[in-house]
Design a protein around this motif. Structure first.
Motif, short mmCIF file in Angstrom:
data_model
loop_
_atom_site.label_atom_id
_atom_site.label_comp_id
_atom_site.label_asym_id
_atom_site.label_seq_id
_atom_site.Cartn_x
_atom_site.Cartn_y
_atom_site.Cartn_z
N TRP A 78 -2.17 19.80 -35.72
CA TRP A 78 -2.70 19.96 -34.01
C TRP A 78 -2.50 20.64 -33.10
O TRP A 78 -3.23 20.59 -32.16
N PRO A 79 -1.36 21.61 -32.97
CA PRO A 79 -1.14 22.36 -31.75
C PRO A 79 -1.78 23.29 -31.32
O PRO A 79 -1.89 23.86 -30.85
N LYS A 80 -1.74 24.04 -33.42
CA LYS A 80 -3.08 25.64 -32.98
C LYS A 80 -4.04 24.63 -32.79
O LYS A 80 -5.04 25.75 -32.26
N GLY A 81 -4.92 23.94 -33.57
CA GLY A 81 -5.79 23.20 -33.65
C GLY A 81 -6.69 23.08 -32.32
O GLY A 81 -7.56 23.45 -31.52
N LEU A 82 -5.19 22.53 -31.51
CA LEU A 82 -5.37 22.49 -29.89
C LEU A 82 -5.96 23.67 -29.84
O LEU A 82 -6.86 23.56 -28.75
N ALA A 83 -5.11 24.57 -28.94
CA ALA A 83 -4.91 26.27 -28.65
C ALA A 83 -6.69 26.63 -29.07
O ALA A 83 -7.45 26.89 -28.27
N ALA A 84 -7.09 26.32 -30.27
CA ALA A 84 -8.25 26.81 -30.16
C ALA A 84 -9.15 26.53 -29.76
O ALA A 84 -10.11 26.71 -29.66
N TRP A 85 -9.45 24.83 -29.90
CA TRP A 85 -10.81 24.32 -29.38
C TRP A 85 -10.25 24.36 -27.53
O TRP A 85 -11.50 25.15 -27.55
N ALA A 86 -9.21 24.63 -27.27
CA ALA A 86 -9.34 24.76 -25.78
C ALA A 86 -9.63 26.06 -25.85
O ALA A 86 -10.26 26.57 -24.40
N ARG A 87 -9.60 27.10 -26.52
CA ARG A 87 -9.89 28.82 -25.90
C ARG A 87 -11.33 28.72 -25.91
O ARG A 87 -12.29 29.16 -25.23
N PRO A 130 0.68 8.22 -31.41
CA PRO A 130 0.04 7.01 -30.35
C PRO A 130 -1.35 6.40 -30.24
O PRO A 130 -1.55 8.01 -29.17
N ARG A 131 -2.05 5.97 -30.56
CA ARG A 131 -3.06 5.67 -30.24
C ARG A 131 -3.62 5.72 -28.73
O ARG A 131 -4.32 5.79 -28.32
N GLU A 132 -2.28 4.43 -27.70
CA GLU A 132 -2.31 4.44 -26.72
C GLU A 132 -1.89 5.77 -25.31
O GLU A 132 -2.43 5.90 -24.28
N ARG A 133 -2.12 6.36 -26.30
CA ARG A 133 -1.70 8.15 -26.22
C ARG A 133 -2.33 9.37 -26.03
O ARG A 133 -2.72 10.15 -25.23
N LEU A 134 -3.74 8.57 -26.79
CA LEU A 134 -4.54 9.79 -27.29
C LEU A 134 -5.24 10.23 -26.17
O LEU A 134 -5.80 11.73 -25.82
N VAL A 135 -6.09 9.29 -25.38
CA VAL A 135 -6.68 9.55 -24.30
C VAL A 135 -6.40 10.25 -23.24
O VAL A 135 -6.60 11.20 -22.52
N ALA A 136 -4.62 9.86 -22.45
CA ALA A 136 -4.19 10.68 -21.45
C ALA A 136 -3.86 12.24 -21.69
O ALA A 136 -4.51 13.23 -21.51
N VAL A 137 -3.15 12.34 -23.90
CA VAL A 137 -3.62 13.87 -24.46
C VAL A 137 -4.51 14.58 -23.73
O VAL A 137 -4.97 15.70 -23.46
N LEU A 138 -5.48 14.04 -24.68
CA LEU A 138 -7.60 14.93 -23.81
C LEU A 138 -7.59 14.48 -22.89
O LEU A 138 -8.05 15.88 -22.28
N THR A 139 -6.90 13.56 -22.30
CA THR A 139 -7.15 14.32 -20.73
C THR A 139 -7.25 15.02 -20.18
O THR A 139 -7.62 16.19 -18.71
N SER A 140 -5.05 15.05 -19.99
CA SER A 140 -4.63 16.46 -19.83
C SER A 140 -4.88 17.16 -19.96
O SER A 140 -5.41 18.66 -18.84
N VAL A 141 -5.76 17.74 -21.14
CA VAL A 141 -5.75 18.74 -21.90
C VAL A 141 -7.10 19.66 -21.34
O VAL A 141 -7.78 21.07 -20.84
N GLU A 142 -7.92 18.74 -20.93
CA GLU A 142 -9.47 19.02 -20.66
C GLU A 142 -9.87 19.24 -18.68
O GLU A 142 -10.54 20.42 -18.34
N SER A 143 -8.45 18.13 -17.96
CA SER A 143 -8.65 18.46 -16.85
C SER A 143 -7.89 20.35 -16.79
O SER A 143 -8.09 21.00 -15.60
N PHE A 144 -7.02 19.79 -17.36
CA PHE A 144 -5.93 22.07 -17.40
C PHE A 144 -7.20 22.88 -17.85
O PHE A 144 -7.83 24.24 -16.92
N LEU A 145 -8.33 23.03 -19.28
CA LEU A 145 -9.11 23.80 -19.55
C LEU A 145 -10.91 24.04 -17.40
O LEU A 145 -10.56 24.98 -18.36
N LEU A 146 -10.84 22.76 -17.68
CA LEU A 146 -12.08 23.10 -16.44
C LEU A 146 -11.55 23.73 -15.55
O LEU A 146 -12.36 24.55 -15.10
N GLY A 147 -9.98 23.93 -15.47
CA GLY A 147 -9.86 24.15 -13.31
C GLY A 147 -9.85 25.57 -14.51
O GLY A 147 -10.29 26.82 -13.82
#
Length: 210
Positions: A78-87, A130-147
Motif C-alpha cells: 500500500w505505501p508504494k501503491g499510494l505513492a504511484a496513485w498520488a503522482r 482499521p476501517r475507522e481510519r480509512l477516510v481520514a487517511v484518504l482525505t489527508s492524502v487527497e488534501s495534500f495532492l490538491l494543494g
C-alpha cells in the motif's frame, strides 16, 4: 429531413465541452447557459441527457478521474501503491487546475470516482488500516495532492520578498537559491509525499502495536 441518425448531444460530449470551458476560462465561467451556447443548443436541451448542473460537474469529475491510475495497488504494497496513485492524481489535476475549486466543493457521486476511492481504501484496509481510519487517511492524502496540483498552476513568483528582504532574511535567502518553478514544485511535491507516506507508515506501525 427527419431526425439525424446520431444524436447531436450525449452525456460524454457535454462533459468534455464543460471541461474545455473550465480549462479555458475558469470555474467561474462555467454555467449551463454558457455551456449550451458553446454546444450550439438551448440550455433545456442539456436536460435531455444530464440531470442538471450537478450531473455535468460529475461528468467533468469522471473525465479528470479517468486520467488517474490505480493499477499499482494491485501489484505493490500500500505505501508504494499510494505513492504511484498520488503522482497520477496530482498530474491529472495539474492538467486541469481550474477544476479543483469546483470539484473539491461538490458532493461526489459518480461511479468512476467512487470506484477509484474504493480501490484506494481497499488497499489500505488490506494493508492493515482499521476501517475507522480509512477516510481520514484518504482525505489527508487527497488534501495534500490538491494543494500540490495548485502549486504547479501558481504564478512563477508566488512569494515576493523584494521590499522586505531585510525583515525576512532566512526566507529571502531560501527563495534566492530555490529552483525554477517547475523543478521547485516537483521537489516540494516529492518531499511532501515522502514525508506523508513515511508518517502514515509510522502511524500504521503504532496501531499494530497498540
Amino acid at each position: 429531413m427527419g431526425r439525424p441518425r446520431t444524436a447531436l448531444l450525449n452525456a460524454d460530449r457535454i462533459a468534455r465541452e464543460a471541461l474545455a470551458l473550465i480549462d479555458g476560462e475558469g470555474a467561474d465561467a462555467f454555467s449551463l447557459p454558457r455551456l449550451a451556447a458553446r454546444l450550439g443548443v438551448r440550455p433545456s436541451s442539456l436536460y435531455n441527457h444530464l440531470d442538471g448542473r450537478a450531473a455535468v460537474v460529475e461528468g467533468v469529475r469522471r473525465l479528470v478521474v479517468a486520467e488517474m491510475d490505480t493499477s499499482a495497488f494491485a501489484e505493490l504494497p500500500w505505501p508504494k501503491g499510494l505513492a504511484a496513485w498520488a503522482r497520477s492524481y496530482r498530474d491529472a489535476f495539474a492538467r486541469h487546475p481550474n477544476t479543483i475549486a469546483l470539484l473539491a466543493t461538490t458532493t461526489i457521486s459518480s461511479a468512476a470516482t467512487l470506484t477509484m476511492y474504493e480501490t484506494v481504501v481497499d488497499a489500505l484496509a488490506r494493508g492493515g488500516w482499521p476501517r475507522e481510519r480509512l477516510v481520514a487517511v484518504l482525505t489527508s492524502v487527497e488534501s495534500f495532492l490538491l494543494g500540490s496540483a495548485l502549486d504547479l498552476a501558481a504564478p512563477p513568483l508566488m512569494i515576493d520578498t523584494a521590499e522586505h528582504a531585510g525583515e525576512v532574511p532566512v526566507l529571502a535567502a531560501a527563495l534566492a537559491c530555490s529552483r525554477e518553478k517547475a523543478r521547485r514544485a516537483d521537489e516540494a511535491f516529492e518531499t511532501g509525499l515522502d514525508a506523508l507516506i513515511r508518517g502514515l507508515v509510522a502511524q500504521r506501525a503504532e496501531l499494530a502495536v497498540n
